[in-house]
Motif scaffolding. Sequence first.
Motif, PDB file in Angstrom:
ATOM      1  N   LYS A  78      80.834  43.982  43.680  1.00  0.00           N
ATOM      2  CA  LYS A  78      81.169  42.550  43.976  1.00  0.00           C
ATOM      3  C   LYS A  78      81.764  42.043  43.052  1.00  0.00           C
ATOM      4  O   LYS A  78      82.568  40.961  43.078  1.00  0.00           O
ATOM      5  CB  LYS A  78      79.898  42.056  44.009  1.00  0.00           C
ATOM      6  CG  LYS A  78      79.732  40.936  45.193  1.00  0.00           C
ATOM      7  CD  LYS A  78      78.304  39.892  44.779  1.00  0.00           C
ATOM      8  CE  LYS A  78      77.449  40.776  45.746  1.00  0.00           C
ATOM      9  NZ  LYS A  78      76.098  40.023  45.708  1.00  0.00           N
ATOM     10  N   ARG A  79      81.929  42.511  41.564  1.00  0.00           N
ATOM     11  CA  ARG A  79      82.428  41.914  40.561  1.00  0.00           C
ATOM     12  C   ARG A  79      83.574  42.506  39.955  1.00  0.00           C
ATOM     13  O   ARG A  79      84.361  42.330  39.123  1.00  0.00           O
ATOM     14  CB  ARG A  79      81.264  41.636  39.241  1.00  0.00           C
ATOM     15  CG  ARG A  79      80.359  40.618  39.704  1.00  0.00           C
ATOM     16  CD  ARG A  79      78.950  40.672  38.978  1.00  0.00           C
ATOM     17  NE  ARG A  79      78.074  39.758  39.268  1.00  0.00           N
ATOM     18  CZ  ARG A  79      77.214  39.743  40.472  1.00  0.00           C
ATOM     19  NH1 ARG A  79      77.275  40.789  41.178  1.00  0.00           N
ATOM     20  NH2 ARG A  79      76.544  38.561  40.444  1.00  0.00           N
ATOM     21  N   TRP A  80      83.799  43.843  40.387  1.00  0.00           N
ATOM     22  CA  TRP A  80      84.924  44.522  39.739  1.00  0.00           C
ATOM     23  C   TRP A  80      86.246  44.411  40.041  1.00  0.00           C
ATOM     24  O   TRP A  80      86.470  44.029  41.195  1.00  0.00           O
ATOM     25  CB  TRP A  80      84.515  46.117  40.286  1.00  0.00           C
ATOM     26  CG  TRP A  80      85.342  47.113  39.558  1.00  0.00           C
ATOM     27  CD1 TRP A  80      86.321  47.886  40.125  1.00  0.00           C
ATOM     28  CD2 TRP A  80      85.082  47.810  38.140  1.00  0.00           C
ATOM     29  NE1 TRP A  80      86.735  48.982  39.373  1.00  0.00           N
ATOM     30  CE2 TRP A  80      85.962  48.792  38.116  1.00  0.00           C
ATOM     31  CE3 TRP A  80      84.498  47.390  37.190  1.00  0.00           C
ATOM     32  CZ2 TRP A  80      86.345  49.306  36.735  1.00  0.00           C
ATOM     33  CZ3 TRP A  80      84.590  48.008  36.034  1.00  0.00           C
ATOM     34  CH2 TRP A  80      85.412  49.109  35.873  1.00  0.00           C
ATOM     35  N   GLN A  81      86.955  44.304  39.185  1.00  0.00           N
ATOM     36  CA  GLN A  81      88.356  43.887  39.509  1.00  0.00           C
ATOM     37  C   GLN A  81      88.763  42.720  40.110  1.00  0.00           C
ATOM     38  O   GLN A  81      89.408  42.686  41.042  1.00  0.00           O
ATOM     39  CB  GLN A  81      89.312  45.163  39.761  1.00  0.00           C
ATOM     40  CG  GLN A  81      89.225  46.311  38.828  1.00  0.00           C
ATOM     41  CD  GLN A  81      90.385  47.331  39.304  1.00  0.00           C
ATOM     42  OE1 GLN A  81      90.383  47.770  40.439  1.00  0.00           O
ATOM     43  NE2 GLN A  81      90.868  48.034  38.309  1.00  0.00           N
ATOM     44  N   PRO A  82      88.144  41.554  39.556  1.00  0.00           N
ATOM     45  CA  PRO A  82      88.267  40.266  40.503  1.00  0.00           C
ATOM     46  C   PRO A  82      89.896  39.935  40.667  1.00  0.00           C
ATOM     47  O   PRO A  82      90.361  39.306  41.656  1.00  0.00           O
ATOM     48  CB  PRO A  82      87.441  39.216  39.790  1.00  0.00           C
ATOM     49  CG  PRO A  82      87.483  39.845  38.264  1.00  0.00           C
ATOM     50  CD  PRO A  82      87.574  41.313  38.358  1.00  0.00           C
ATOM     51  N   GLN A  83      90.714  40.178  39.661  1.00  0.00           N
ATOM     52  CA  GLN A  83      92.050  40.028  39.858  1.00  0.00           C
ATOM     53  C   GLN A  83      92.873  40.582  40.811  1.00  0.00           C
ATOM     54  O   GLN A  83      93.575  40.257  41.423  1.00  0.00           O
ATOM     55  CB  GLN A  83      93.117  39.701  38.551  1.00  0.00           C
ATOM     56  CG  GLN A  83      92.449  38.874  37.498  1.00  0.00           C
ATOM     57  CD  GLN A  83      92.628  39.235  36.019  1.00  0.00           C
ATOM     58  OE1 GLN A  83      92.795  40.154  35.785  1.00  0.00           O
ATOM     59  NE2 GLN A  83      92.657  37.961  35.353  1.00  0.00           N
ATOM     60  N   ILE A  84      92.511  42.160  40.984  1.00  0.00           N
ATOM     61  CA  ILE A  84      92.922  43.093  41.853  1.00  0.00           C
ATOM     62  C   ILE A  84      92.562  42.421  43.366  1.00  0.00           C
ATOM     63  O   ILE A  84      93.320  42.344  44.206  1.00  0.00           O
ATOM     64  CB  ILE A  84      92.716  44.223  41.521  1.00  0.00           C
ATOM     65  CG1 ILE A  84      93.222  44.795  40.189  1.00  0.00           C
ATOM     66  CG2 ILE A  84      93.038  45.346  42.558  1.00  0.00           C
ATOM     67  CD1 ILE A  84      94.552  44.912  40.015  1.00  0.00           C
ATOM     68  N   ARG A  85      91.232  42.256  43.469  1.00  0.00           N
ATOM     69  CA  ARG A  85      90.731  41.935  44.688  1.00  0.00           C
ATOM     70  C   ARG A  85      91.266  40.681  45.046  1.00  0.00           C
ATOM     71  O   ARG A  85      91.749  40.186  46.387  1.00  0.00           O
ATOM     72  CB  ARG A  85      89.263  41.541  44.483  1.00  0.00           C
ATOM     73  CG  ARG A  85      88.381  41.204  45.579  1.00  0.00           C
ATOM     74  CD  ARG A  85      86.975  40.742  45.168  1.00  0.00           C
ATOM     75  NE  ARG A  85      86.222  41.669  44.518  1.00  0.00           N
ATOM     76  CZ  ARG A  85      85.752  42.544  45.211  1.00  0.00           C
ATOM     77  NH1 ARG A  85      85.474  42.712  46.299  1.00  0.00           N
ATOM     78  NH2 ARG A  85      84.899  43.617  44.547  1.00  0.00           N
ATOM     79  N   ALA A  86      91.683  39.390  44.274  1.00  0.00           N
ATOM     80  CA  ALA A  86      92.274  38.285  44.605  1.00  0.00           C
ATOM     81  C   ALA A  86      93.689  38.456  45.003  1.00  0.00           C
ATOM     82  O   ALA A  86      94.056  37.745  45.961  1.00  0.00           O
ATOM     83  CB  ALA A  86      92.111  37.321  43.408  1.00  0.00           C
ATOM     84  N   LYS A  87      94.330  39.386  44.268  1.00  0.00           N
ATOM     85  CA  LYS A  87      95.582  39.697  44.645  1.00  0.00           C
ATOM     86  C   LYS A  87      95.941  40.372  46.016  1.00  0.00           C
ATOM     87  O   LYS A  87      96.922  39.916  46.999  1.00  0.00           O
ATOM     88  CB  LYS A  87      96.131  40.719  43.645  1.00  0.00           C
ATOM     89  CG  LYS A  87      97.797  40.756  43.929  1.00  0.00           C
ATOM     90  CD  LYS A  87      98.171  41.582  42.535  1.00  0.00           C
ATOM     91  CE  LYS A  87      99.895  42.212  42.601  1.00  0.00           C
ATOM     92  NZ  LYS A  87     100.185  42.965  41.541  1.00  0.00           N
ATOM     93  N   ALA A  88      94.922  41.374  46.336  1.00  0.00           N
ATOM     94  CA  ALA A  88      94.969  42.072  47.667  1.00  0.00           C
ATOM     95  C   ALA A  88      94.624  40.865  48.751  1.00  0.00           C
ATOM     96  O   ALA A  88      95.056  40.787  49.835  1.00  0.00           O
ATOM     97  CB  ALA A  88      93.793  42.970  47.567  1.00  0.00           C
TER      98      ALA A  88
END
Length: 185
Positions: A78-88
């Motif tokens: 849930k918290r891993w790589q928040p910037q990558i998640r937001a970009k996707a």
Amino acid sequence: MVDSVGESLDRALEGAFTRRIPQSAQAQMKYLVKQLKGTKAAAQALGISQRTVERYVAGKLKRPRRDLRDRIEREVKKRWQPQIRAKARKKAASTGGLVVSTRARFGFEAAGGTTDDARIRDITQALPPQWADRLFTAREQGANEQQLQQIAADGLAQMYFRANNSRAHGLGVEFTDVERLDIEL
């Protein structure tokens, strides 16, 4: 058990990760403690005692039971790589859209005994960015599973059954008895 729309959205975003999550229970627990800024917050998020969290961080406990292992992994993801998640998420909501693959009962608001009776269908359909944006936004705002399913059903109705509103105008689609649901970016 069938995945929910929310779980499928989370899994789709996890597919964008560029690195694996920490593998050992100790590394995962250290990550959670760092992200949640303390052992007490990590313990509350996992539903365990603060002392248990401290034992995992220190390496005294190494193999959590299955339900705890699953909760730890879910909280880390849930918290891993928040910037990558937001970009996707941004890409799906602005240019990419998403693909919904489902096996569920679809029916239409029509007289009984017609070909519009509900039946199980396998459907894989690309949904344009505005539907991805609606789903992600609703998920972030705390929409329940039924609301997320309704958004997905509306998107499938528009794109699959009404061919992007070029036919079957006003057709109301019912989406129930979901057997399988996968969402990909």
